[in-house]
Design an enzyme around this catalytic site. Structure first.
Site, PDB file in Angstrom:
ATOM      1  N   HIS A   1       4.653  -6.206   1.716  1.00 20.77           N
ATOM      2  CA  HIS A   1       3.225  -6.528   1.713  1.00 20.77           C
ATOM      3  C   HIS A   1       3.063  -8.019   2.020  1.00 20.77           C
ATOM      4  O   HIS A   1       3.304  -8.860   1.154  1.00 20.77           O
ATOM      5  CB  HIS A   1       2.599  -6.206   0.357  1.00 20.77           C
ATOM      6  CG  HIS A   1       2.586  -4.760   0.005  1.00 20.77           C
ATOM      7  ND1 HIS A   1       1.753  -3.847   0.629  1.00 20.77           N
ATOM      8  CD2 HIS A   1       3.286  -4.050  -0.914  1.00 20.77           C
ATOM      9  CE1 HIS A   1       1.947  -2.651   0.107  1.00 20.77           C
ATOM     10  NE2 HIS A   1       2.872  -2.738  -0.817  1.00 20.77           N
TER      11      HIS A   1
ATOM     12  N   HIS B   1       6.853  -0.015   5.753  1.00 19.33           N
ATOM     13  CA  HIS B   1       7.674   0.778   4.830  1.00 19.33           C
ATOM     14  C   HIS B   1       8.828   1.375   5.617  1.00 19.33           C
ATOM     15  O   HIS B   1       8.671   1.758   6.782  1.00 19.33           O
ATOM     16  CB  HIS B   1       6.826   1.901   4.213  1.00 19.33           C
ATOM     17  CG  HIS B   1       7.640   3.035   3.671  1.00 19.33           C
ATOM     18  ND1 HIS B   1       7.814   4.227   4.362  1.00 19.33           N
ATOM     19  CD2 HIS B   1       8.343   3.166   2.522  1.00 19.33           C
ATOM     20  CE1 HIS B   1       8.563   5.030   3.647  1.00 19.33           C
ATOM     21  NE2 HIS B   1       8.907   4.420   2.532  1.00 19.33           N
TER      22      HIS B   1
ATOM     23  N   ASN C   1      12.680   3.797   4.927  1.00 21.66           N
ATOM     24  CA  ASN C   1      13.493   4.537   3.974  1.00 21.66           C
ATOM     25  C   ASN C   1      14.546   5.318   4.740  1.00 21.66           C
ATOM     26  O   ASN C   1      14.248   5.915   5.775  1.00 21.66           O
ATOM     27  CB  ASN C   1      12.591   5.498   3.170  1.00 21.66           C
ATOM     28  CG  ASN C   1      13.368   6.417   2.263  1.00 21.66           C
ATOM     29  OD1 ASN C   1      13.944   7.413   2.699  1.00 21.66           O
ATOM     30  ND2 ASN C   1      13.364   6.098   0.992  1.00 21.66           N
TER      31      ASN C   1
ATOM     32  N   ARG D   1      17.936   7.980   3.597  1.00 16.12           N
ATOM     33  CA  ARG D   1      18.498   8.596   2.412  1.00 16.12           C
ATOM     34  C   ARG D   1      19.418   9.755   2.776  1.00 16.12           C
ATOM     35  O   ARG D   1      19.316  10.341   3.867  1.00 16.12           O
ATOM     36  CB  ARG D   1      17.381   9.098   1.497  1.00 16.12           C
ATOM     37  CG  ARG D   1      16.419  10.061   2.174  1.00 16.12           C
ATOM     38  CD  ARG D   1      15.161  10.300   1.352  1.00 16.12           C
ATOM     39  NE  ARG D   1      14.233  11.183   2.049  1.00 16.12           N
ATOM     40  CZ  ARG D   1      13.310  10.776   2.898  1.00 16.12           C
ATOM     41  NH1 ARG D   1      13.186   9.472   3.161  1.00 16.12           N
ATOM     42  NH2 ARG D   1      12.501  11.627   3.489  1.00 16.12           N
TER      43      ARG D   1
ATOM     44  N   HIS E   1       6.462   1.460  18.219  1.00 16.73           N
ATOM     45  CA  HIS E   1       6.841   2.814  18.609  1.00 16.73           C
ATOM     46  C   HIS E   1       7.910   2.819  19.699  1.00 16.73           C
ATOM     47  O   HIS E   1       8.753   3.726  19.730  1.00 16.73           O
ATOM     48  CB  HIS E   1       5.611   3.591  19.049  1.00 16.73           C
ATOM     49  CG  HIS E   1       4.838   4.154  17.911  1.00 16.73           C
ATOM     50  ND1 HIS E   1       5.096   5.386  17.370  1.00 16.73           N
ATOM     51  CD2 HIS E   1       3.819   3.633  17.167  1.00 16.73           C
ATOM     52  CE1 HIS E   1       4.281   5.620  16.354  1.00 16.73           C
ATOM     53  NE2 HIS E   1       3.487   4.572  16.221  1.00 16.73           N
TER      54      HIS E   1
ATOM     55  N   HIS F   1      -7.380  13.885   1.329  1.00 19.20           N
ATOM     56  CA  HIS F   1      -8.670  13.744   0.655  1.00 19.20           C
ATOM     57  C   HIS F   1      -9.570  12.717   1.344  1.00 19.20           C
ATOM     58  O   HIS F   1     -10.773  12.694   1.099  1.00 19.20           O
ATOM     59  CB  HIS F   1      -8.472  13.371  -0.823  1.00 19.20           C
ATOM     60  CG  HIS F   1      -7.781  12.064  -1.043  1.00 19.20           C
ATOM     61  ND1 HIS F   1      -6.421  11.887  -0.864  1.00 19.20           N
ATOM     62  CD2 HIS F   1      -8.249  10.848  -1.424  1.00 19.20           C
ATOM     63  CE1 HIS F   1      -6.095  10.642  -1.134  1.00 19.20           C
ATOM     64  NE2 HIS F   1      -7.189   9.983  -1.472  1.00 19.20           N
TER      65      HIS F   1
ATOM     66  N   GLY G   1      13.999  11.070 -13.596  1.00 17.08           N
ATOM     67  CA  GLY G   1      14.257  10.034 -14.594  1.00 17.08           C
ATOM     68  C   GLY G   1      14.722   8.726 -13.997  1.00 17.08           C
ATOM     69  O   GLY G   1      15.458   7.973 -14.641  1.00 17.08           O
ATOM     70  N   GLY G   2      14.306   8.454 -12.770  1.00 17.85           N
ATOM     71  CA  GLY G   2      14.665   7.183 -12.147  1.00 17.85           C
ATOM     72  C   GLY G   2      13.972   6.021 -12.825  1.00 17.85           C
ATOM     73  O   GLY G   2      13.125   6.188 -13.707  1.00 17.85           O
ATOM     74  N   ARG G   3      14.327   4.828 -12.403  1.00 22.30           N
ATOM     75  CA  ARG G   3      13.776   3.626 -13.021  1.00 22.30           C
ATOM     76  C   ARG G   3      12.352   3.409 -12.511  1.00 22.30           C
ATOM     77  O   ARG G   3      12.136   3.148 -11.325  1.00 22.30           O
ATOM     78  CB  ARG G   3      14.656   2.419 -12.691  1.00 22.30           C
ATOM     79  CG  ARG G   3      14.220   1.130 -13.356  1.00 22.30           C
ATOM     80  CD  ARG G   3      15.294   0.073 -13.137  1.00 22.30           C
ATOM     81  NE  ARG G   3      14.961  -1.170 -13.812  1.00 22.30           N
ATOM     82  CZ  ARG G   3      14.412  -2.221 -13.203  1.00 22.30           C
ATOM     83  NH1 ARG G   3      14.129  -2.166 -11.905  1.00 22.30           N
ATOM     84  NH2 ARG G   3      14.157  -3.332 -13.867  1.00 22.30           N
TER      85      ARG G   3
END
Length: 302
Positions: free
Chosen positions: A98, A108, A110, A112, A147, A177, A260-262
């Site tokens: 940001h 952003h 990511n 994985r 792009h 929404h 249960g991640g941080r």
């Protein structure tokens, strides 16, 4: 088919986190990343790196996580019931930047890897990831360059990969929404294992390695653009859309919280300041109106 190599994937992800942090810190020129290592009681952990109040970056986070366990949460097995009863490992690098200047887009990224195993059966594995751009005062040159870099990263893996992942990104980062895209898109893919492990892993690396070449030239072009309180208030207003998406729709956020991640690391993607204003509408023909009228509607950029 080549067998999955979890150690190789983890080594790459840690190196990617290092490389991205170095590049972003150098571009900012004032602030440094602070590292916070953590452990997950049920198995695994990670290292979170956050940069704040820099010359360019108001808040940013580049996180690595590697979590594992004996059973998957509901968010993972709802769509793939065959995973029930398997142990799992999930590892990845996730980041959000940001900037201070409203003319510099939020970004952003990511990448994985996920694997679920059960004795006597073949492992189930896949890769996922991508990156997307969320401008406030959008520039067509930046959207096209973003792009084109994404397209080049995908090209070695087939002519269909970029258009597929581009459409997937458009469809995924959409606020139903609001009936509005979160930004101008980029790449998104998940559950990807249609190539063998080595080629699928190479595709994930190509996406991860192309984030900095896609984003930093945009930052360099826009970070000195003058702005005032009007632009700042519009940026804070539009950041509200970012928050809405991450808390309502984002699969990574839901997976992290359900496993249960941080929490601090999962929610580091949220901006430091944001505002909501009831039924605000931009002035017709204004720069603010151009964002939703000319840039956010899905379109071909290359």
């Amino acid at each position: 088919m080549s067998a999955p190599d979890k150690a190789e994937v983890k080594t790459y992800l840690l190196q990617l986190q290092d490389a991205i942090c170095r590049a972003l810190q150098a571009e900012d020129g004032a602030a440094a990343f602070a590292e916070d290592s953590w452990e997950r009681p049920a198995g695994g952990g990670g290292r979170s790196r956050v940069i704040a109040e820099g010359a360019v970056i108001e808040k940013g986070g580049v996180n690595f996580s590697h979590v594992f366990g004996d059973a998957l949460p509901a968010s993972a097995t709802a769509q793939r019931p065959q995973l029930a009863g398997r142990s799992f490992e999930a590892m990845g690098v996730s980041l959000v930047i940001h900037p201070h200047n409203p003319y510099v887009p939020t970004s952003h990224a990511n990448v994985r890897f996920f694997i679920a195993e059960k004795a006597g059966e073949a492992p189930v594995w896949w890769f996922g990831g991508g990156y997307d751009l969320t401008p406030y005062y959008a520039n067509r040159e930046d959207c096209i360059a973003w792009h084109k870099t994404a397209q080049r990263a995908c090209a070695p893996f087939g002519d269909d990969i970029y258009p597929r992942f581009k459409k997937w990104c458009d469809d995924y980062f959409y606020l139903k929404h609001r009936q509005e895209a979160r930004g101008v898109g980029g790449l998104f893919f998940d559950d990807f294992n249609e190539l063998d492990f080595d080629r699928s892993f190479a595709l994930m690396r190509a996406v991860g390695d192309s984030y900095i070449p896609a984003y930093l030239p945009i930052v360099a072009r826009r970070k000195e653009t003058p702005y005032g309180e009007r632009e700042r208030q519009f940026q804070l207003y539009r950041r509200g859309r970012y928050v809405e998406f991450n808390l309502v729709y984002d699969r990574g956020t839901l997976f992290g919280l359900q496993t249960g991640g941080r929490t601090e690391s999962i929610l580091m993607s949220l901006p430091p300041l944001v505002r909501w204003q009831y039924d605000w509408q931009p002035q017709p023909g204004s720069a603010e109106a151009q964002l939703t009228e000319k840039f956010l509607p899905h379109q071909d950029w290359v």
